[in-house]
Design an enzyme around this catalytic site. Sequence first.
Site, mmCIF file in Angstrom:
data_model
loop_
_atom_site.group_PDB
_atom_site.id
_atom_site.type_symbol
_atom_site.label_atom_id
_atom_site.label_comp_id
_atom_site.label_asym_id
_atom_site.label_seq_id
_atom_site.Cartn_x
_atom_site.Cartn_y
_atom_site.Cartn_z
ATOM 1 N N GLY A 19 0.871 -0.907 0.401
ATOM 2 C CA GLY A 19 0.477 0.063 0.131
ATOM 3 C C GLY A 19 1.252 1.583 -0.228
ATOM 4 N N ASN A 21 1.505 3.170 -2.520
ATOM 5 C CA ASN A 21 1.264 3.755 -3.699
ATOM 6 C C ASN A 21 -0.132 4.137 -2.902
ATOM 7 O OD1 ASN A 21 2.290 3.732 -6.052
ATOM 8 N ND2 ASN A 21 2.743 2.087 -6.108
ATOM 9 N N ASN A 114 -4.592 2.770 -13.680
ATOM 10 C CA ASN A 114 -3.110 1.645 -13.277
ATOM 11 C C ASN A 114 -1.565 2.038 -13.154
ATOM 12 O OD1 ASN A 114 -1.952 -0.257 -12.228
ATOM 13 N ND2 ASN A 114 -0.931 -1.077 -14.099
ATOM 14 N N HIS A 116 2.101 1.448 -12.665
ATOM 15 C CA HIS A 116 2.974 -0.007 -13.064
ATOM 16 C C HIS A 116 4.167 0.271 -13.455
ATOM 17 C CE1 HIS A 116 4.139 -3.865 -15.280
ATOM 18 N NE2 HIS A 116 4.858 -2.931 -15.654
HETATM 19 C C1 GRF Z 1 4.112 -1.062 -7.094
HETATM 20 O O1 GRF Z 1 5.369 -2.021 -7.723
HETATM 21 C C2 GRF Z 1 3.340 -1.522 -7.676
HETATM 22 O O2 GRF Z 1 3.741 -0.690 -9.037
HETATM 23 C C3 GRF Z 1 2.983 -2.468 -8.529
HETATM 24 O O3 GRF Z 1 3.133 -3.580 -7.259
HETATM 25 C C4 GRF Z 1 3.919 -2.421 -6.016
HETATM 26 C C5 GRF Z 1 2.856 -2.041 -4.837
HETATM 27 O O4 GRF Z 1 3.696 -1.789 -4.076
HETATM 28 N N1 GRF Z 1 2.140 -3.023 -9.289
HETATM 29 P P1 GRF Z 1 2.258 -0.520 -2.872
HETATM 30 O O5 GRF Z 1 1.583 -2.155 -2.424
HETATM 31 O O6 GRF Z 1 2.079 0.533 -3.750
HETATM 32 O O7 GRF Z 1 3.504 -0.508 -1.766
#
Ligand code: GRF
Length: 213
Positions: A19, A21, A114, A116
């Site tokens: 989490g 992000n 999304n 990525h």
């Molecule tokens: C991030 O690198 C995202 O881009 C990828 O999975 C990871 C998730 O990180 N798809 P978080 O859960 O947001 O810390």
Amino acid sequence: MRSEARVSKRIAVLVSGNGGNLQAILDAVDDGRLAARVVGVVSNRPAVRALQRATTAGVPTAVVEALPVETRVQYDERLRDVVEAWEPDIVVLAGFMRVLSPVFLDAFPQAVVNIHPALPGELPGIRAIERAHAQAQDGLRTHSGIMVHLVPDEGVDTGPVLAVVEVAVSRGESLADFATRMHDAEHRLLVRALVEFIDQPIAQKTHQHLRFR
Ligand code: GRF
């Protein structure tokens, strides 16, 4: 989807794990950078840190785990119903580790975003950071990056790009250090992309290469 004008957008966030992000979004809402409210966080996995982060921020949470007997469409219907109840303007996939089918996506047209950790057209799917780092150690790349994009269909890490940033990677840098820089870049780019997306929600932008020092 609600249609009336409102001062701040309603954001639902789909997560599967840490989490980081999600936290970037919550912090940007909290300090006023993002004119939005996180109206719900749903995880396909129970007891993940992202859910704790949401609860700490006072945001409603839900867990929608896949049942052994159900199809992907049946799962996506259940997920859609949970998210629709929050009436979001924007649905952010923030480390959500499932591919969504049209039964979900069509309920939120032009509204599913999304993030990525790779540049457009490169390294789709899982472990993109690890694969970019491995290629750099083999002398096959000098940079990777992050993209934020719309999710119109079942394509994995494809769709109209909202924002991009390149991140350098060098031979000899540890994976941990590179991953830390990538995650930091993700958090900044996601907030910046959402701020711009809220200003211009339907804009089909060309790549915006934002360089961070
Ligand atoms: C991030 O690198 C995202 O881009 C990828 O999975 C990871 C998730 O990180 N798809 P978080 O859960 O947001 O810390």
